[in-house]
Design a protein around this motif. Structure first.
Motif, PDB file in Angstrom:
ATOM      1  N   HIS A 252       0.841  -1.191   0.000  1.00 41.71           N
ATOM      2  CA  HIS A 252       0.000   0.000   0.000  1.00 41.71           C
ATOM      3  C   HIS A 252       0.874   1.239   0.000  1.00 41.71           C
ATOM      4  CE1 HIS A 252      -4.209  -1.377   0.767  1.00 41.71           C
ATOM      5  NE2 HIS A 252      -3.577  -2.464   1.161  1.00 41.71           N
ATOM      6  N   PRO A 253       0.520   2.222  -0.796  1.00 40.91           N
ATOM      7  CA  PRO A 253       1.258   3.486  -0.724  1.00 40.91           C
ATOM      8  C   PRO A 253       0.907   4.223   0.572  1.00 40.91           C
ATOM      9  CG  PRO A 253      -0.620   3.710  -2.191  1.00 40.91           C
ATOM     10  CD  PRO A 253      -0.570   2.261  -1.794  1.00 40.91           C
ATOM     11  N   GLY A 254       1.856   4.876   1.124  1.00 41.42           N
ATOM     12  CA  GLY A 254       1.642   5.634   2.352  1.00 41.42           C
ATOM     13  C   GLY A 254       2.860   6.492   2.633  1.00 41.42           C
ATOM     14  N   GLU A 255       2.858   7.127   3.779  1.00 35.18           N
ATOM     15  CA  GLU A 255       3.964   8.006   4.150  1.00 35.18           C
ATOM     16  C   GLU A 255       4.856   7.316   5.170  1.00 35.18           C
ATOM     17  OE1 GLU A 255       4.741  12.424   6.170  1.00 35.18           O
ATOM     18  OE2 GLU A 255       2.783  11.445   6.331  1.00 35.18           O
ATOM     19  N   TRP A 256       6.125   7.144   4.818  1.00 34.84           N
ATOM     20  CA  TRP A 256       7.096   6.614   5.773  1.00 34.84           C
ATOM     21  C   TRP A 256       7.583   7.759   6.654  1.00 34.84           C
ATOM     22  CZ3 TRP A 256       7.810   1.611   6.585  1.00 34.84           C
ATOM     23  CH2 TRP A 256       7.536   0.691   5.559  1.00 34.84           C
ATOM     24  N   ILE A 257       7.588   7.528   7.965  1.00 34.19           N
ATOM     25  CA  ILE A 257       8.074   8.533   8.903  1.00 34.19           C
ATOM     26  C   ILE A 257       9.170   7.910   9.777  1.00 34.19           C
ATOM     27  CG2 ILE A 257       5.992   9.955   8.931  1.00 34.19           C
ATOM     28  CD1 ILE A 257       5.104   8.501  11.468  1.00 34.19           C
ATOM     29  N   PHE A 258      10.059   8.761  10.266  1.00 36.70           N
ATOM     30  CA  PHE A 258      11.257   8.269  10.958  1.00 36.70           C
ATOM     31  C   PHE A 258      11.519   9.078  12.222  1.00 36.70           C
ATOM     32  CE2 PHE A 258      11.581   7.247   6.544  1.00 36.70           C
ATOM     33  CZ  PHE A 258      12.239   6.018   6.474  1.00 36.70           C
ATOM     34  N   THR A 259      12.097   8.400  13.209  1.00 37.38           N
ATOM     35  CA  THR A 259      12.551   9.060  14.431  1.00 37.38           C
ATOM     36  C   THR A 259      13.633   8.201  15.068  1.00 37.38           C
ATOM     37  OG1 THR A 259      11.836  10.162  16.459  1.00 37.38           O
ATOM     38  CG2 THR A 259      10.864   8.011  15.998  1.00 37.38           C
ATOM     39  N   PRO A 272      17.173  18.999  28.393  1.00 35.32           N
ATOM     40  CA  PRO A 272      17.186  19.135  26.926  1.00 35.32           C
ATOM     41  C   PRO A 272      17.437  17.787  26.249  1.00 35.32           C
ATOM     42  CG  PRO A 272      18.543  20.809  27.961  1.00 35.32           C
ATOM     43  CD  PRO A 272      18.190  19.852  29.043  1.00 35.32           C
ATOM     44  N   ASN A 273      16.736  17.561  25.143  1.00 33.73           N
ATOM     45  CA  ASN A 273      16.992  16.373  24.345  1.00 33.73           C
ATOM     46  C   ASN A 273      18.324  16.507  23.621  1.00 33.73           C
ATOM     47  OD1 ASN A 273      14.607  14.921  24.929  1.00 33.73           O
ATOM     48  ND2 ASN A 273      13.458  16.165  23.460  1.00 33.73           N
ATOM     49  N   ALA A 274      19.033  15.390  23.522  1.00 41.92           N
ATOM     50  CA  ALA A 274      20.320  15.416  22.829  1.00 41.92           C
ATOM     51  C   ALA A 274      20.142  15.698  21.347  1.00 41.92           C
ATOM     52  CB  ALA A 274      21.037  14.082  23.030  1.00 41.92           C
ATOM     53  N   GLN A 275      19.004  15.331  20.786  1.00 41.42           N
ATOM     54  CA  GLN A 275      18.659  15.618  19.385  1.00 41.42           C
ATOM     55  C   GLN A 275      17.135  15.684  19.294  1.00 41.42           C
ATOM     56  OE1 GLN A 275      17.206  12.913  17.484  1.00 41.42           O
ATOM     57  NE2 GLN A 275      17.172  11.786  19.403  1.00 41.42           N
ATOM     58  N   PRO A 276      16.603  16.250  18.243  1.00 44.91           N
ATOM     59  CA  PRO A 276      15.173  16.606  18.242  1.00 44.91           C
ATOM     60  C   PRO A 276      14.200  15.452  18.045  1.00 44.91           C
ATOM     61  CG  PRO A 276      16.198  17.231  16.164  1.00 44.91           C
ATOM     62  CD  PRO A 276      17.313  16.772  17.055  1.00 44.91           C
ATOM     63  N   TYR A 277      14.652  14.306  17.544  1.00 47.48           N
ATOM     64  CA  TYR A 277      13.726  13.247  17.155  1.00 47.48           C
ATOM     65  C   TYR A 277      13.813  12.103  18.176  1.00 47.48           C
ATOM     66  CZ  TYR A 277      14.243  16.147  13.086  1.00 47.48           C
ATOM     67  OH  TYR A 277      14.309  17.233  12.260  1.00 47.48           O
ATOM     68  N   ASP A 280       8.705   9.158  21.159  1.00 47.98           N
ATOM     69  CA  ASP A 280       7.262   9.394  21.062  1.00 47.98           C
ATOM     70  C   ASP A 280       6.868  10.227  19.838  1.00 47.98           C
ATOM     71  OD1 ASP A 280       8.139  11.929  21.764  1.00 47.98           O
ATOM     72  OD2 ASP A 280       7.300  11.857  23.789  1.00 47.98           O
ATOM     73  N   ALA A 281       7.757  10.326  18.869  1.00 49.91           N
ATOM     74  CA  ALA A 281       7.508  11.181  17.708  1.00 49.91           C
ATOM     75  C   ALA A 281       6.264  10.769  16.932  1.00 49.91           C
ATOM     76  CB  ALA A 281       8.723  11.167  16.786  1.00 49.91           C
ATOM     77  N   PHE A 282       6.044   9.467  16.771  1.00 58.89           N
ATOM     78  CA  PHE A 282       4.911   9.022  15.957  1.00 58.89           C
ATOM     79  C   PHE A 282       3.589   9.324  16.657  1.00 58.89           C
ATOM     80  CE2 PHE A 282       7.864   5.546  14.073  1.00 58.89           C
ATOM     81  CZ  PHE A 282       8.594   6.523  13.432  1.00 58.89           C
ATOM     82  N   HIS A 283       3.574   9.203  17.968  1.00 55.44           N
ATOM     83  CA  HIS A 283       2.396   9.616  18.729  1.00 55.44           C
ATOM     84  C   HIS A 283       2.107  11.098  18.486  1.00 55.44           C
ATOM     85  CE1 HIS A 283      -0.112  10.702  22.180  1.00 55.44           C
ATOM     86  NE2 HIS A 283       0.794  11.634  22.442  1.00 55.44           N
ATOM     87  N   ARG A 284       3.110  11.916  18.594  1.00 51.61           N
ATOM     88  CA  ARG A 284       2.915  13.358  18.422  1.00 51.61           C
ATOM     89  C   ARG A 284       2.527  13.699  16.981  1.00 51.61           C
ATOM     90  NH1 ARG A 284       8.621  14.439  19.904  1.00 51.61           N
ATOM     91  NH2 ARG A 284       8.264  16.543  19.083  1.00 51.61           N
ATOM     92  N   LEU A 291       3.927  18.022  12.998  1.00 57.16           N
ATOM     93  CA  LEU A 291       4.689  17.610  11.824  1.00 57.16           C
ATOM     94  C   LEU A 291       6.189  17.695  12.048  1.00 57.16           C
ATOM     95  CD1 LEU A 291       2.549  19.246   8.980  1.00 57.16           C
ATOM     96  CD2 LEU A 291       2.271  17.030  10.108  1.00 57.16           C
ATOM     97  N   SER A 292       6.616  18.494  13.019  1.00 52.82           N
ATOM     98  CA  SER A 292       8.046  18.645  13.277  1.00 52.82           C
ATOM     99  C   SER A 292       8.612  17.503  14.112  1.00 52.82           C
ATOM    100  CB  SER A 292       8.305  19.965  14.013  1.00 52.82           C
ATOM    101  OG  SER A 292       7.733  19.936  15.314  1.00 52.82           O
ATOM    102  N   ALA A 293       7.762  16.595  14.566  1.00 57.39           N
ATOM    103  CA  ALA A 293       8.230  15.524  15.456  1.00 57.39           C
ATOM    104  C   ALA A 293       9.072  14.490  14.728  1.00 57.39           C
ATOM    105  CB  ALA A 293       7.031  14.840  16.112  1.00 57.39           C
ATOM    106  N   VAL A 294       8.868  14.328  13.415  1.00 59.97           N
ATOM    107  CA  VAL A 294       9.566  13.276  12.676  1.00 59.97           C
ATOM    108  C   VAL A 294      10.695  13.871  11.848  1.00 59.97           C
ATOM    109  CG1 VAL A 294       7.527  11.803  12.618  1.00 59.97           C
ATOM    110  CG2 VAL A 294       7.952  13.384  10.737  1.00 59.97           C
ATOM    111  N   ASN A 295      11.640  13.022  11.498  1.00 55.51           N
ATOM    112  CA  ASN A 295      12.856  13.464  10.813  1.00 55.51           C
ATOM    113  C   ASN A 295      12.611  13.625   9.314  1.00 55.51           C
ATOM    114  OD1 ASN A 295      15.429  13.925   9.851  1.00 55.51           O
ATOM    115  ND2 ASN A 295      16.369  12.274  11.028  1.00 55.51           N
ATOM    116  N   PRO A 296      12.702  14.833   8.786  1.00 51.65           N
ATOM    117  CA  PRO A 296      12.462  15.043   7.345  1.00 51.65           C
ATOM    118  C   PRO A 296      13.535  14.406   6.472  1.00 51.65           C
ATOM    119  CG  PRO A 296      13.269  17.059   8.361  1.00 51.65           C
ATOM    120  CD  PRO A 296      13.012  16.093   9.484  1.00 51.65           C
ATOM    121  N   ALA A 297      14.657  14.036   7.074  1.00 48.56           N
ATOM    122  CA  ALA A 297      15.724  13.392   6.301  1.00 48.56           C
ATOM    123  C   ALA A 297      15.429  11.920   6.035  1.00 48.56           C
ATOM    124  CB  ALA A 297      17.043  13.530   7.043  1.00 48.56           C
TER     125      ALA A 297
END
Length: 895
Positions: A252-259, A272-277, A280-284, A291-297
């Motif tokens: 199925h086509p869909g959106e892959w998200i990463f953290t 402070p978090n050591a890095q932004p991702y 709990d990113a997928f929950h958020r 939308l900023s919770a997941v890694n755009p890279a």
């Protein structure tokens, strides 16, 4: 012919696994259902594991020792995990793992609230099927917590079904299937059905993630952080140490998200978090639309595919995925469906072959028990040494931790797949539970049975003094020593079913068990009079007082079951030695030791004039075995509670035929030890009660025949122990007349409680005050069959007591098996008693054939109580069902 072919296919894979030709067990349903709230994840100062790592932190905090998820899988070392997450558009959190109450939140202790079921599984996990029931309305997390907190121990638990959330069938059935094309090529199918009357939205997130092995400050190369990356329409992992690289694809086509699978320290600890991702990113992202919770890279240690659909009433939504270490150009070719169909067929045919000759409903129960047992094999990881010291770049645990009982177990290092007692409530090893699991495994997978039976006796688990660990919460608690029984039964079951006995396993087990026997003999005979106190012997909450500790005035409780368990161990080791002596005659010498030890224990429990004590645990007036209060001044008295602890002496029984005794003369007790026993003036008692002969068999029994007849009056009395669903753990006589005992300033009352105990003596949901427990019933059934095999028609009992119906002990054992099996069988109302009075569970076609194997069962109506997925030891009912269907009086009585 088809059955035989399917059986052969799975049998071939089992053989390839056993012979290390193909690692068919590399992947399995090893992902835990709960990692939070466990001792190994607790780094707090007060040692409160439930508060240290509660459910609400699970989505945001990286685990140290494992992972959890919903109907997921992992490799055998939990390095790479797959599971599903769900969101119905209403819930406050993403559903990534089953929910339940912690020990302090439930009115009967920890308590799973979600409904999920283990439907199918094969020994090589080449096919697996699970089902989760997901409500369409907002999941009532807070309501469940608050209502249960208002209830007392006298009240029933408030369950998810009680909230009305399943009214009008407004839920999704979420089936998750796995089929292996090869040991490293896993086909995945998620099928969702809207059972409700209206259309409803659903978001599904098939997720792949790496267990966090890099955040703890160690330099080992394999702990270096790996990544998951987007690769076209799929995702792929880096090369993982000893596992390789894997690719996950979806049709199925869909959106892959990463953290990253790392703790949100800003949310939980205001740092402070050591890095932004973070974890709990997928929950958020899904629930909070952040939308900023997941890694755009499109890279991270955790990845999910976001799939959403509005499902009409009755609509099915099928999602296919493939997790493989091969770069497949067409992962969903026509072979995908054909492989799925073939593996499902082979799984069912293998289980059908194991359940050959069973009626349809019994075969269904058998497959459910076997599948649940296989699903509850979970990856378990814990280095106690590192847990005690803490990790280099993490806050140090309190110094007091190094002075706890667990500090003695610093050599314990677990990195194994272990059969869990309950996949959610008890997601850790429990030694005496595991022995029952092993015997149940022997029916469907003898190799795994043998591995599980001896796992905790390997060097990386045992203490320096040869003690084996009890369970995660109290490693030093002494459990009933049934390892020898389990090893012997596995050997016997495989020999009968497969027509050959594994003497290599039996010899190896004997060596380990002899070390453990030495620990028991030196640890628990503290008084020097051959009485074994035991302490915690599994029967928590069975007595008036907590049997683990002395009373306030210094009095000690001498447990009748402590000495009985030791006698059973001696006799089981004797039976193993006798088996081994067929090939190696030198085992006669060690046989002689166990004959002598068993005889000594029988004398201690039964005969005051020659036991060195002024009392014994047998009360001649009542005709029952009782615990004894032994006071500092030397006086004593009985704790006259008729409980299952007084039945444990029945378990120490075996008989040998005349040919075996002629081969091993030490089995003739009087001739072998006349020199010793004659000096203690007990020859007459021995000749009348131990080593007696009947139809060319000699009997070894802790319970003399006269005592056995009197105990049977209680055992088969429906006003005492005999329930419509097996043997109760406490006599029903204490329902109307509770037993009260006062010792010094301490006074306690014990009453019959057929379900949950109102007294929290030992733990949150511990209860041996009336319910039916499957494992003890199984041991009693085996004992009755051994007595029946020896006495035959010469020993008849009234069943039930007062009925005028007299039967042999063998037939009485079958009657007990029928009562226990009836907990799960459909009755004349077309209901399964374990489901209790819930109409939805009993009659709805989408629920009525879903079977759970509870921890224990209501002593009067058979409804399931305690942990709901205690599939391990309750799965042993499959052995009873098999015997009931295969028993043939003409062919003989085998056990």
């Amino acid at each position: 012919m088809g059955d035989q072919l399917g059986f052969s296919s799975e049998q071939r894979r089992i053989a390839e696994r056993n012979e290390a030709h193909q690692q068919w067990d590399l992947w399995g349903s090893y992902l835990s259902d709960r990692q939070w709230g466990t001792v190994r994840e607790d780094y707090s100062a007060d040692g409160n594991a439930w508060n240290s790592f509660p459910h609400q932190q699970a989505r945001s905090r990286a685990y140290r020792w494992g992972e959890d998820g919903l109907l997921g899988i992992s490799d055998e070392h939990g390095r790479l995990c797959f599971g599903i997450a769900l969101w119905n558009g209403q819930d406050p959190i993403l559903k990534e793992r089953p929910f339940g109450l912690g020990n302090g939140e439930g009115n009967h202790g920890e308590d799973l609230k979600d409904y999920f079921y283990h439907l199918l599984n094969s020994p090589t996990h080449s096919f697996m099927r699970g089902l989760y029931k997901y409500p369409q309305a907002e999941f009532p997390y807070q309501q469940l917590i608050e209502e249960n907190s208002r209830r007392t121990r006298e009240d029933p638990e408030y369950e998810l079904i009680d909230t009305g959330i399943f009214a009008e069938n407004r839920y999704f059935d979420v089936f998750v299937d796995y089929a292996k094309a090869s040991p490293t090529d896993i086909l995945i199918r998620i099928k969702i059905i809207n059972r409700g009357p209206d259309s409803a939205p659903l978001t599904v997130l098939p997720s792949l993630w790496l267990r966090n092995q890099w955040s703890w400050g160690y330099r080992e190369e394999w702990r270096q952080k790996k990544q998951i990356k987007l690769c076209g329409n799929s995702i792929s992992t880096d090369d993982i140490h000893e596992l390789g690289a894997y690719q996950l694809s979806c049709n199925h086509p869909g959106e892959w998200i990463f953290t990253e699978n790392e703790t949100n320290t800003e949310l939980l600890f205001n740092q402070p978090n050591a890095q932004p991702y973070v974890k709990d990113a997928f929950h958020r992202y899904v629930v909070d639309s952040d939308l900023s919770a997941v890694n755009p890279a499109n890279v991270g240690s955790k990845a999910s595919l976001v799939l959403s659909k509005q499902l009409n009433s009755g609509e099915e939504w099928v999602i296919n995925l493939r997790l493989s270490n091969q770069a497949l150009t067409e992962p969903f070719s026509s072979s995908f469906n054909s492989t799925f169909e073939l593996r499902e067929k082979e799984c069912i045919e293998y289980l059908n072959h194991a359940a050959e000759g069973l009626k349809a409903d019994d075969a269904h129960i058998f497959k459910a028990a076997a599948s649940g047992l296989l699903w509850c094999k979970k990856f378990y990881h814990w280095s106690v040494a590192r847990w005690l010291s803490g990790d280099p770049n993490q806050p140090a645990p309190p110094e007091s931790r190094k002075h706890t009982e667990n500090a003695y177990w610093s050599r314990l290092f677990a990195d194994d797949v272990i059969s869990m007692p309950d996949s959610w409530e008890y997601p850790y090893f429990c030694q005496w539970d595991l022995m029952f699991h092993s015997v149940a495994f022997a029916v469907i997978d003898p190799a795994i049975a043998k591995k599980q039976c001896m796992l905790l006796r390997s060097p990386n688990y045992t203490a320096p003094n040869a003690q084996t660990p009890a369970y995660e919460w109290a490693l030093s608690d002494p459990n009933p020593p049934i390892g020898a029984w389990a090893a012997l039964r596995i050997f016997q079951i495989e020999r009968r079913e497969r027509e050959h006995g594994d003497f290599v396993f039996l010899r190896s087990a004997m060596r380990k068990l002899l070390l453990e026997y030495g620990w028991w003999a030196n640890r628990n005979d503290r008084s020097g009079d051959n009485v074994f106190e035991g302490g915690f012997l599994g029967l928590d909450n069975i007595a008036v007082f907590d049997r683990r500790f002395p009373l306030a005035d210094g009095s000690r409780i001498e447990q009748c079951d402590g000495t009985a368990w030791m006698a059973m161990l001696s006799l089981n080791l004797l039976q193993i030695a006798v088996e081994l002596s067929v090939q190696e005659p030198e085992y006669e010498d060690i046989s002689k030791r166990f004959v002598f030890d068993f005889a000594q224990l029988a004398i201690t429990l039964n005969t005051p004039s020659i036991s060195g004590r002024s009392y014994v645990n047998w009360d001649e007036k009542d005709g029952f075995y009782y615990d004894v209060i032994k006071r500092p001044d030397g006086s004593w008295t009985y704790l006259k509670t008729r409980s299952v602890s007084g039945l444990i002496p029945l378990l120490a029984v075996a008989s040998f035929d005349i040919a075996t005794v002629e081969r091993l003369p030490c089995l003739d007790v009087l001739q072998s030890f006349e020199w010793h026993f004659s000096e203690r003036t007990c020859t007459t008692w021995l000749s009348e009660n131990l080593g007696t002969w009947h139809q060319d068999r000699t009997l070894f029994s802790l319970v003399p025949e006269a005592n056995l007849r009197r105990i049977c009056w209680y055992l088969f009395n429906e006003d005492e122990f005999l329930s419509p669903y097996g043997i109760r753990s406490l006599s029903k006589v204490y329902e109307k007349s509770p037993y009260t005992f006062r010792e010094g300033d301490q006074e306690q009352t014990l009453a019959y409680s057929p379900a949950d105990s109102p007294v929290a003596m030992f733990g949150g949901n511990s209860n041996w005050r009336g319910p039916v427990w499957m494992p003890i019933n199984y041991l009693l059934i085996e004992a009755l069959q051994k007595f029946g095999h020896y006495y035959g028609d010469s020993f008849m009992v009234e069943f039930p007591t007062g009925s005028g119906n007299f039967i042999t002990l063998w037939d009485a054992s079958l009657e007990l098996e029928k009562r226990l099996a009836s907990i799960f069988r459909r009755n004349d109302k077309n209901e399964r008693p374990f489901n209790g009075g819930n109409s939805l569970f009993q009659h709805d076609p989408n629920w009525r054939d879903l079977i759970l194997f509870n921890e224990y069962f209501h002593g009067d109506n058979g409804s399931g109580v305690g942990a709901s997925h205690q599939t391990g030891w309750t799965a042993i009912v499959l052995k009873m069902i098999t015997q009931l269907n295969r028993y043939n009086p003409i062919a003989g009585k085998r056990f």
